[in-house]
Enzyme design. Sequence first.
Site, mmCIF file in Angstrom:
data_model
loop_
_atom_site.group_PDB
_atom_site.id
_atom_site.type_symbol
_atom_site.label_atom_id
_atom_site.label_comp_id
_atom_site.label_asym_id
_atom_site.label_seq_id
_atom_site.Cartn_x
_atom_site.Cartn_y
_atom_site.Cartn_z
ATOM 1 C CG LEU A 150 -6.496 92.554 -23.357
ATOM 2 C CD1 LEU A 150 -6.453 91.447 -22.315
ATOM 3 C CD2 LEU A 150 -7.075 93.827 -22.747
ATOM 4 N NE ARG A 151 1.654 90.841 -25.933
ATOM 5 C CZ ARG A 151 1.288 89.642 -26.345
ATOM 6 N NH1 ARG A 151 0.578 89.503 -27.439
ATOM 7 N NH2 ARG A 151 1.633 88.563 -25.654
ATOM 8 C CB ALA A 152 -3.965 97.939 -28.380
#
Length: 407
Positions: A330-332
């Site tokens: 999800l950091r993308a």
Amino acid sequence: MMIESNELEPMVQPPREMSASIRSLRELIETASGRAVKAHLDQEDSGRAEILPFPFLALVGQIEMKLALLLALINPNVGGVLLIGPRGTGKTTAIRGLVDLLPDVPRSLCYYGCMPEDIEIGGIDAVCPDCARKYALNEPMAALDRVRLVELPLNAQLNDVVGGIDERAAIHERIRLRRGILAQADKNLLHVDEVNLLADEVVDAILDASAQGAYTIRRGPMAATYRSQFALIGSMNPEEGNLRPQIFDRFGLRIVVRGLTNVDERLEAYKRTAAYLSGPRKLIGYYEADTKLVKQEIQSARDTVTKVIIPEEISSLALEIIRALQIDSLRAEITLFEAAKAYAAMDGRQEVCAEDLRVVTPMAVRMRRSIFMNQYFAERIKEEEEISQTITTIIHPKNQEKKHETL
Ligand SMILES: [Zn+2]
């Protein structure tokens, strides 16, 4: 982004005149960096080269690296930058040049780093006796100071990084805790070089403190919470070892820094280095007006970045890209959205457009895809199908036959 060859001709205009016609921060960086410098080989103030950083704008090429560093300064939510590349490609020079681009910050006047807001948060006991006295007398505890670059020593231990018992104070008075490097990095830049060679516990402590903006240490009965709001910049040479995937994932922007491939650019880079070594003040003076302008632009982008919005059709495009690239973390998208906002703010806009995505997406998503995990998931999906098929066959064979009959 290649620099036009005509920009590599010797300087014909003074920097001030160029600055007036520049529209955006990005344009400013490209124009100022692309302008050639005549090497002056006089001996003006040589020997002070280590103290005066090489001007950020004087770095030739490496547009993506420069952009990523500025985005991290504008929006702390991008989650830091990791520069990956061999030695001698300008990584450390670029990082050291950043201090000239940041507006001044309030800084504690005390050894323990006490700040007025510590009292607001934790009461009068949150500061040292000296500062408590100053506070009572309405004397200043902090003064405006320039942003510093805190460089983590290569052999840093956990106690240096987070802090520990202060032996200096323990001799005279009651035992106190000493601030670690992470607390000293508060409101500054923290550069972690060779991040791939650091002990896991040290890297974890840095990444946690950076993500939360504060950290707590406990030593016996004592505990203290320190602010640690800093722009985190990691660098590494992949020839010297890999970074664990879970650490890799926690860096927002990733930049692969290669040496300059264009011979004209390499020659220009050499000329500027020679000019800097023979007289750093002259080279710094040459970029002074543009540096000042960039500093103002960064401040105004910092002030507006929280107001930038991402229209739904733009965020859908970003999510579609991430899905198509099969990225799990999800950091993308967190990094991608925050970097896009910073980029829009840098351009003086309050709304992210598709063009912003085109520029920042590679920095936010590269090296996040795991071939191993994709194969692993594909195998898991296949296995799940087999399990479900087997269950159906054995538990409800009749249902299945019925189904076939009705078909
Ligand atoms: Zn103090």
